[in-house]
Design a protein around this motif. Structure first.
Motif, PDB file in Angstrom:
ATOM      1  N   LEU A 155     -55.124  68.634  92.261  1.00  0.00           N
ATOM      2  CA  LEU A 155     -54.414  68.406  91.753  1.00  0.00           C
ATOM      3  C   LEU A 155     -55.385  67.487  90.194  1.00  0.00           C
ATOM      4  O   LEU A 155     -56.563  66.877  89.934  1.00  0.00           O
ATOM      5  N   ALA A 156     -54.904  68.092  89.119  1.00  0.00           N
ATOM      6  CA  ALA A 156     -55.496  67.915  87.648  1.00  0.00           C
ATOM      7  C   ALA A 156     -54.578  66.901  87.037  1.00  0.00           C
ATOM      8  O   ALA A 156     -53.333  68.084  87.067  1.00  0.00           O
ATOM      9  N   LEU A 157     -55.276  66.261  86.458  1.00  0.00           N
ATOM     10  CA  LEU A 157     -55.303  65.055  85.752  1.00  0.00           C
ATOM     11  C   LEU A 157     -55.361  64.655  84.703  1.00  0.00           C
ATOM     12  O   LEU A 157     -56.432  64.998  84.750  1.00  0.00           O
ATOM     13  N   PRO A 158     -54.513  64.596  83.310  1.00  0.00           N
ATOM     14  CA  PRO A 158     -55.251  63.666  82.247  1.00  0.00           C
ATOM     15  C   PRO A 158     -56.169  62.645  82.976  1.00  0.00           C
ATOM     16  O   PRO A 158     -55.724  60.996  83.370  1.00  0.00           O
ATOM     17  N   TRP A 159     -57.216  61.936  82.338  1.00  0.00           N
ATOM     18  CA  TRP A 159     -58.079  61.670  82.805  1.00  0.00           C
ATOM     19  C   TRP A 159     -58.954  60.853  81.069  1.00  0.00           C
ATOM     20  O   TRP A 159     -59.352  61.666  80.260  1.00  0.00           O
ATOM     21  N   TRP A 160     -59.852  59.614  80.871  1.00  0.00           N
ATOM     22  CA  TRP A 160     -60.438  59.243  80.436  1.00  0.00           C
ATOM     23  C   TRP A 160     -61.779  59.690  80.663  1.00  0.00           C
ATOM     24  O   TRP A 160     -62.335  59.561  81.968  1.00  0.00           O
ATOM     25  N   GLY A 161     -62.492  60.728  79.348  1.00  0.00           N
ATOM     26  CA  GLY A 161     -63.750  60.925  80.214  1.00  0.00           C
ATOM     27  C   GLY A 161     -64.878  60.849  79.004  1.00  0.00           C
ATOM     28  O   GLY A 161     -64.483  59.392  78.236  1.00  0.00           O
ATOM     29  N   GLU A 162     -66.294  61.607  79.015  1.00  0.00           N
ATOM     30  CA  GLU A 162     -67.123  61.223  78.470  1.00  0.00           C
ATOM     31  C   GLU A 162     -66.786  60.901  76.770  1.00  0.00           C
ATOM     32  O   GLU A 162     -67.162  60.521  76.041  1.00  0.00           O
ATOM     33  N   ALA A 163     -66.521  62.024  76.941  1.00  0.00           N
ATOM     34  CA  ALA A 163     -65.841  62.400  74.968  1.00  0.00           C
ATOM     35  C   ALA A 163     -64.254  62.020  74.670  1.00  0.00           C
ATOM     36  O   ALA A 163     -63.594  62.170  73.410  1.00  0.00           O
ATOM     37  N   GLY A 164     -63.813  60.765  75.905  1.00  0.00           N
ATOM     38  CA  GLY A 164     -62.680  60.247  75.312  1.00  0.00           C
ATOM     39  C   GLY A 164     -61.241  60.677  76.427  1.00  0.00           C
ATOM     40  O   GLY A 164     -61.276  60.933  77.406  1.00  0.00           O
ATOM     41  N   TRP A 165     -60.203  60.936  75.890  1.00  0.00           N
ATOM     42  CA  TRP A 165     -59.081  60.883  76.734  1.00  0.00           C
ATOM     43  C   TRP A 165     -58.826  62.868  76.715  1.00  0.00           C
ATOM     44  O   TRP A 165     -58.831  62.966  76.091  1.00  0.00           O
TER      45      TRP A 165
END
Length: 317
Positions: A155-165
């Motif tokens: 399951l792929a979900l939106p997430w806060w990463g190194e480059a932002g949201w």
């Protein structure tokens, strides 16, 4: 009498401690006689294996102790959300078991009977098969919502990463961006939560039906809907009686997470098994797993007792 009881308890604890020391000493002597290394020094040595997924950054060169910590976090990562989902689903299904609508009542009954009469291991294997064999590949992922995709890869979900949201988007042969929940994790989460929810639903149904029938009738006479009568009148009273068995089911959920090794999810037991194969320290690896699960069970039991005392506070004796 109280002093005598405390004295007996102290004597029993001292006897158990002495017996444990003798057992450990005897085991260490026998292992030494056979030339088998023993001790927990292996925890500080490099693990020599990697983990498929981990919240805690981990490499093969890290210590075995860090591997156990990563396995424990993986166990909590699936058990804690699973416990929350189990309670929520259990309350909904328990309400359905008491619904006036025969269709809702029949569906809830079918869910409870269908889930409870199949071993948990088969549930996990079935969900793993569904997620890894029946779903489409990552390049043809199912869009469940904006930025949410489901496929054999998980399951792929939106997430806060190194480059932002980061919002997942189809790209080439897969999905780029966002966070991933692996099929192994999803199978464990779904299987554990649904299995425990079925037992929690039956516990709540029994607790509600044990209440005097006048409680529900009075709530309906005051103009409440059946849902309001259940959530505002019946459920708070039934929850006090259902709390101990519900806690037992949640404890079982934590312990049943050890079945993750069957589908390749790297939980605490899986890490212990790999460490055992790497080092040959069977007793030590088992001791670590037993100690961790015992500690988690004691903490959960203490939390349950605290909630039970709080729910009984202010009630007439």
């Amino acid at each position: 009498m109280a002093r005598r009881s405390l004295a007996w308890q102290a004597l029993i604890l001292a006897s158990l401690a002495l017996l444990g020391c003798l057992l450990v000493d005897t085991t260490a002597s026998r292992l030494q006689e056979r030339g088998i290394r023993s001790g927990f020094d292996f925890l500080l040595e490099p693990a020599g294996f990697a983990l498929g997924e981990s919240l805690l950054p981990f490499e093969a060169s890290d210590s075995t102790l860090r591997a156990f910590a990563a396995g424990l976090l993986n166990t909590l990562r699936v058990a804690l959300p699973g416990a929350v989902l189990a309670v929520l689903i259990g309350v909904i299904v328990g309400f359905g078991r008491l619904a006036d609508n025969p269709l809702v009542r029949g569906l809830a009954t079918a869910f409870v009977n269908g889930v409870r009469n199949v071993p948990l291991l088969l549930h996990l294997l079935a969900w793993y098969f569904i997620l890894t064999d029946l779903l489409p590949a990552a390049d043809a992922a199912l869009p469940l919502a904006p930025g949410v995709f489901l496929s054999k890869s998980g399951l792929a979900l939106p997430w806060w990463g190194e480059a932002g949201w980061e919002v997942p988007v189809p790209a080439g042969f897969g999905i780029d961006g966002g966070a991933r929940l692996t099929p192994e994790y999803l199978a464990m989460l779904i299987g554990l939560s649904l299995y425990a929810a079925a037992y929690i639903a039956e516990t709540l149904r029994g607790a509600v039906q044990a209440l005097p029938p006048g409680q529900r009738l009075s709530a309906l006479a005051l103009g409440m809907t059946p849902r309001q009568a259940f959530t505002l009148v019946l459920l708070p009273q039934a929850w006090r009686a259902a709390l101990p068995p519900v806690t037992s089911q949640l404890l079982n959920l934590f312990k049943n997470a050890s079945l993750a090794v069957a589908i390749g999810y790297p939980d605490l037991v899986s890490v212990a098994g790999t460490s055992l194969n790497q080092t040959g320290r069977a007793i030590e690896c088992l001791a670590v797993v037993i100690a961790v699960y015992l500690l988690l069970s004691l903490l959960a039991a203490a939390l349950s007792h605290g909630l039970e005392r709080r729910s009984l506070r202010g009630m007439p004796a």
